[in-house]
Design a protein around this motif. Sequence first.
Motif, PDB file in Angstrom:
ATOM      1  N   PRO A 149      -9.724  74.612  32.403  1.00 50.25           N
ATOM      2  CA  PRO A 149     -10.892  75.214  31.749  1.00 50.25           C
ATOM      3  C   PRO A 149     -11.727  74.184  30.987  1.00 50.25           C
ATOM      4  CG  PRO A 149      -8.925  76.537  31.343  1.00 50.25           C
ATOM      5  CD  PRO A 149      -8.463  75.266  31.962  1.00 50.25           C
ATOM      6  N   THR A 150     -11.067  73.201  30.389  1.00 55.06           N
ATOM      7  CA  THR A 150     -11.788  72.159  29.654  1.00 55.06           C
ATOM      8  C   THR A 150     -12.682  71.367  30.593  1.00 55.06           C
ATOM      9  OG1 THR A 150      -9.952  71.956  28.083  1.00 55.06           O
ATOM     10  CG2 THR A 150     -11.523  70.141  28.161  1.00 55.06           C
ATOM     11  N   LEU A 151     -12.162  70.997  31.755  1.00 54.73           N
ATOM     12  CA  LEU A 151     -12.951  70.225  32.710  1.00 54.73           C
ATOM     13  C   LEU A 151     -14.061  71.066  33.330  1.00 54.73           C
ATOM     14  CD1 LEU A 151     -10.191  68.108  34.503  1.00 54.73           C
ATOM     15  CD2 LEU A 151     -11.659  67.477  32.588  1.00 54.73           C
ATOM     16  N   ARG A 152     -13.784  72.327  33.576  1.00 52.95           N
ATOM     17  CA  ARG A 152     -14.834  73.206  34.122  1.00 52.95           C
ATOM     18  C   ARG A 152     -16.011  73.309  33.159  1.00 52.95           C
ATOM     19  NH1 ARG A 152     -10.551  76.294  36.610  1.00 52.95           N
ATOM     20  NH2 ARG A 152     -10.316  77.548  34.724  1.00 52.95           N
ATOM     21  N   ASP A 153     -15.721  73.355  31.868  1.00 58.58           N
ATOM     22  CA  ASP A 153     -16.794  73.420  30.870  1.00 58.58           C
ATOM     23  C   ASP A 153     -17.633  72.144  30.865  1.00 58.58           C
ATOM     24  OD1 ASP A 153     -16.060  75.935  30.145  1.00 58.58           O
ATOM     25  OD2 ASP A 153     -15.072  75.373  28.276  1.00 58.58           O
ATOM     26  N   ASP A 154     -17.053  71.034  31.324  1.00 61.70           N
ATOM     27  CA  ASP A 154     -17.785  69.765  31.422  1.00 61.70           C
ATOM     28  C   ASP A 154     -18.548  69.647  32.738  1.00 61.70           C
ATOM     29  OD1 ASP A 154     -17.067  68.836  28.953  1.00 61.70           O
ATOM     30  OD2 ASP A 154     -15.464  67.532  29.657  1.00 61.70           O
ATOM     31  N   GLY A 155     -18.475  70.674  33.563  1.00 59.41           N
ATOM     32  CA  GLY A 155     -19.200  70.667  34.825  1.00 59.41           C
ATOM     33  C   GLY A 155     -18.485  69.950  35.953  1.00 59.41           C
ATOM     34  N   VAL A 156     -17.187  69.697  35.805  1.00 60.71           N
ATOM     35  CA  VAL A 156     -16.415  69.032  36.846  1.00 60.71           C
ATOM     36  C   VAL A 156     -16.147  70.023  37.971  1.00 60.71           C
ATOM     37  CG1 VAL A 156     -14.270  67.794  37.379  1.00 60.71           C
ATOM     38  CG2 VAL A 156     -15.360  67.536  35.133  1.00 60.71           C
ATOM     39  N   ASN A 157     -16.383  69.596  39.226  1.00 62.27           N
ATOM     40  CA  ASN A 157     -16.221  70.537  40.334  1.00 62.27           C
ATOM     41  C   ASN A 157     -14.741  70.820  40.608  1.00 62.27           C
ATOM     42  OD1 ASN A 157     -15.159  68.847  42.664  1.00 62.27           O
ATOM     43  ND2 ASN A 157     -17.016  67.692  42.185  1.00 62.27           N
ATOM     44  N   SER A 158     -14.501  71.921  41.289  1.00 62.02           N
ATOM     45  CA  SER A 158     -13.133  72.413  41.479  1.00 62.02           C
ATOM     46  C   SER A 158     -12.282  71.458  42.318  1.00 62.02           C
ATOM     47  CB  SER A 158     -13.154  73.798  42.118  1.00 62.02           C
ATOM     48  OG  SER A 158     -13.838  73.776  43.365  1.00 62.02           O
ATOM     49  N   ASP A 159     -12.913  70.762  43.282  1.00 64.89           N
ATOM     50  CA  ASP A 159     -12.153  69.828  44.115  1.00 64.89           C
ATOM     51  C   ASP A 159     -11.595  68.681  43.272  1.00 64.89           C
ATOM     52  OD1 ASP A 159     -12.766  71.382  46.264  1.00 64.89           O
ATOM     53  OD2 ASP A 159     -14.161  69.961  47.193  1.00 64.89           O
ATOM     54  N   LEU A 160     -12.414  68.133  42.389  1.00 62.19           N
ATOM     55  CA  LEU A 160     -11.958  67.029  41.549  1.00 62.19           C
ATOM     56  C   LEU A 160     -10.901  67.514  40.558  1.00 62.19           C
ATOM     57  CD1 LEU A 160     -12.079  64.102  40.729  1.00 62.19           C
ATOM     58  CD2 LEU A 160     -14.094  64.620  39.307  1.00 62.19           C
ATOM     59  N   ILE A 161     -11.071  68.707  40.028  1.00 59.42           N
ATOM     60  CA  ILE A 161     -10.053  69.266  39.118  1.00 59.42           C
ATOM     61  C   ILE A 161      -8.725  69.402  39.854  1.00 59.42           C
ATOM     62  CG2 ILE A 161      -9.349  71.312  37.815  1.00 59.42           C
ATOM     63  CD1 ILE A 161     -12.313  71.747  37.127  1.00 59.42           C
ATOM     64  N   PHE A 162      -8.775  69.895  41.080  1.00 60.26           N
ATOM     65  CA  PHE A 162      -7.537  70.051  41.860  1.00 60.26           C
ATOM     66  C   PHE A 162      -6.887  68.690  42.099  1.00 60.26           C
ATOM     67  CE2 PHE A 162      -5.046  70.243  45.732  1.00 60.26           C
ATOM     68  CZ  PHE A 162      -4.306  71.397  45.572  1.00 60.26           C
ATOM     69  N   LEU A 163      -7.692  67.679  42.395  1.00 58.37           N
ATOM     70  CA  LEU A 163      -7.155  66.345  42.639  1.00 58.37           C
ATOM     71  C   LEU A 163      -6.497  65.792  41.380  1.00 58.37           C
ATOM     72  CD1 LEU A 163      -6.693  63.806  44.251  1.00 58.37           C
ATOM     73  CD2 LEU A 163      -9.090  63.171  43.867  1.00 58.37           C
ATOM     74  N   ILE A 164      -7.140  65.936  40.241  1.00 56.71           N
ATOM     75  CA  ILE A 164      -6.552  65.463  38.981  1.00 56.71           C
ATOM     76  C   ILE A 164      -5.228  66.164  38.722  1.00 56.71           C
ATOM     77  CG2 ILE A 164      -6.850  65.407  36.473  1.00 56.71           C
ATOM     78  CD1 ILE A 164      -9.924  65.196  37.059  1.00 56.71           C
ATOM     79  N   ARG A 165      -5.192  67.469  38.947  1.00 56.95           N
ATOM     80  CA  ARG A 165      -3.943  68.218  38.732  1.00 56.95           C
ATOM     81  C   ARG A 165      -2.861  67.781  39.712  1.00 56.95           C
ATOM     82  NH1 ARG A 165      -5.373  74.514  37.996  1.00 56.95           N
ATOM     83  NH2 ARG A 165      -3.146  74.549  37.519  1.00 56.95           N
TER      84      ARG A 165
END
Length: 323
Positions: free
Chosen positions: A6-22
């Motif tokens: 949720p923190t990254l989504r609020d920064d406008g990070v796209n879902s693909d990059l969030i998944f990769l970080i996770r």
Amino acid sequence: MRRLAPTLRDDGVNSDLIFLIRTILAACKEISFRLTQGELAGVLGSTLNENIQGETQKKLDIVSNQLIKDVLLESGFVRSIASEEEEHVVAGDPNGKYIVAYDPLDGSSNIDINSLVGTIFSIHLADDQLPADDDRQFLKPGSAQVCAGYVLYGPSTMLALTTGKGVKIFTLDKTHGGFLLTHDQVTIPKDTQEFAINASNQRFWEPPMQQYINDLLAGKEGPREKNFNMRWIAAMVADVHRVLSRGGLFTYPTDHKNPEKPYKLRLLYEANPMSYLVEQAGGISSTGYERIMSIQPESLHQRVSVILGSENEVRTCEKYHQP
């Protein structure tokens, strides 16, 4: 406390990059667990092998590299990976959007004494004009990074992360396995009285660094007219974490101990991701002569000198290097 996604989504990070970080963090959580088990997990000690850097590999170097390599190649989001432990690029999904460079276990000489170590990673967009197994995928300046971070394995396991909108620090909550935001918008103080350097190499440094450190050690009675403290953990990830936490200067400068290897730190796996974090926190990262993230890489395992940290102190150190 807020969770990572949720923190990254609020920064406008796209879902693909969030998944990769996770995905990267899933491997890091397993590394963290094995480190806490120590001798019980059979991961301490060295192997009889050397990596591409000519360094003797620790058992956990190999384990950590394989853990991260496997999760990245299975993710579907990664076209190519480059590791400090691998000689060449490893191809992933030909349709993957990202490429990832990483140091699976920075400071691994600290493992056997139960001291601080970490994982460093750097993410770029893949180049559609190049094959997935082409080393040139990674020959991009650090300024092109879309994400960089490290996981520090200490008394607590912490993640420092930037996606270009400042630096955030998360702490692993081992009760449920998630990373929770514990420091938002990290800022490095512009001034400092603390520095980190491997002083045992002093006789091999270039004259500008010799003079700079001598002036720091002279304290209030010297030309700097203030006292400095020296700290050295022998793991870049730990020393940079201290800089992010309270300021300071970290340097691994040029030396002539081995004329064939005048630099210690790797541009792609260590210098660029740490420089991105430091700059995003308001600090500076330099070789003494140029901005690290402006360097055009020429090879996967290229090395550079590094001076990074509090802005005013790095600027002062740079002045010593001017002709």
